[in-house]
Design an enzyme around this catalytic site. Structure first.
Site, PDB file in Angstrom:
ATOM      1  N   ASP A   1      88.266  32.207 136.621  1.00 63.69           N
ATOM      2  CA  ASP A   1      88.017  32.172 134.853  1.00 63.69           C
ATOM      3  C   ASP A   1      87.273  33.378 134.540  1.00 63.69           C
ATOM      4  OD1 ASP A   1      85.243  32.228 136.200  1.00 63.69           O
ATOM      5  OD2 ASP A   1      85.600  29.875 135.943  1.00 63.69           O
TER       6      ASP A   1
ATOM      7  N   HIS B   1      83.687  19.993 137.026  1.00 60.72           N
ATOM      8  CA  HIS B   1      84.838  21.032 135.639  1.00 60.72           C
ATOM      9  C   HIS B   1      84.612  21.736 137.450  1.00 60.72           C
ATOM     10  CE1 HIS B   1      81.527  24.240 134.606  1.00 60.72           C
ATOM     11  NE2 HIS B   1      81.174  24.244 135.712  1.00 60.72           N
TER      12      HIS B   1
ATOM     13  N   GLU C   1      86.894  21.763 131.741  1.00 63.14           N
ATOM     14  CA  GLU C   1      85.987  20.893 131.757  1.00 63.14           C
ATOM     15  C   GLU C   1      86.043  19.181 131.749  1.00 63.14           C
ATOM     16  OE1 GLU C   1      83.439  21.592 131.552  1.00 63.14           O
ATOM     17  OE2 GLU C   1      82.874  23.520 130.630  1.00 63.14           O
TER      18      GLU C   1
END
Length: 244
Positions: free
Chosen positions: A67, A138, A143
């Site tokens: 990410d 998460h 999320e």
């Protein structure tokens, strides 16, 4: 899923590194996702040692970044790219073409998601996807409320993620969005690996692994993933029931 509990964070980190080393030995061309943050730091340190000692060969594998904070790249201290370059890539003799990460500064972020999704699909899927866990459950930047069937996507960051994320920066930094691999990637990976340490993670670990399965707790998806490996130190596992 299989849960393994280790006496110390260092023991857990070494076990995670050993899993990667075995994966590389069994399939040198593996496609492996690595996270950034506190959780993987010990594992990455061991993997750098293994590479220098010829106990792990990264020359043929492809590494995918999990990410990134939207608007940042490897030049931004506190970014996921900066972390992985500083703690991992810079210590290995890697072919840059075998490192695939989101361009979180791209004008077309949705296109970035499609680029990563396509790359993974065209290379036969993920062999191993390693994740840590946030205080709200998460995984990556998926999320609470994120559907389990999403691939790479943009996410609106939860307030606690913004708050906790400040520890990675030298000064208060505006964080609003993330770009991340999805929970669908995790469920389809040939091996999904969660690493977590410390008593501060104990409550969310118990909720995720033994509570109700729901997108409200993204990590609860692990209960549905038969090929998931959960590596915890004693602190992180301290609120689990009936696990030795």
């Amino acid at each position: 899923m299989k849960i393994s509990i280790y006496p110390t964070t260092d023991d857990m980190s070494k076990a995670a590194a050993d899993l990667v080393a075995v994966q590389l030995a069994e399939k040198p061309t593996s496609l492996i996702v690595f996270p950034s943050g506190e959780s993987p730091s010990g594992m990455l340190k061991y993997l750098v040692e293994y590479a220098k000692e010829d106990k792990a060969d990264f020359s043929q594998c492809t590494i995918i970044g999990l990410d990134e904070w939207v608007g940042m790249d490897e030049r931004d201290y506190g970014s996921c790219k900066h972390y992985l370059h500083t703690n991992f890539f810079n210590h290995l003799d890697l072919d840059p073409e075998r490192v695939v990460m989101f361009d979180a500064k791209a004008e077309d972020l949705e296109g970035e998601c499609e680029r990563i999704n396509t790359f993974i699909a065209e290379h036969g899927g993920l062999d191993m996807m390693i994740v840590g866990i946030g205080m709200n459950g998460h995984l990556g930047l998926n999320e609470p409320g994120t559907p389990f069937d999403l691939y790479a996507h943009l996410s609106e960051l939860a307030p606690i993620t913004v708050e906790v994320g400040q520890k990675y920066f030298k000064q208060t930094t505006a964080l609003t969005q993330g770009i991340t691999l999805g929970l669908k990637h995790l469920s389809e990976a040939k091996m999904a690996v969660l690493i977590a340490s410390g008593e501060k993670k104990a409550t969310i670990i118990a909720d995720s692994l033994q509570g109700h399965i729901s997108p409200d707790v993204p990590a609860s998806i692990l209960q549905n993933i038969a090929q998931a490996r959960i590596l915890l130190d004693k602190g992180a596992a301290s609120k689990l029931e009936h696990v030795s």
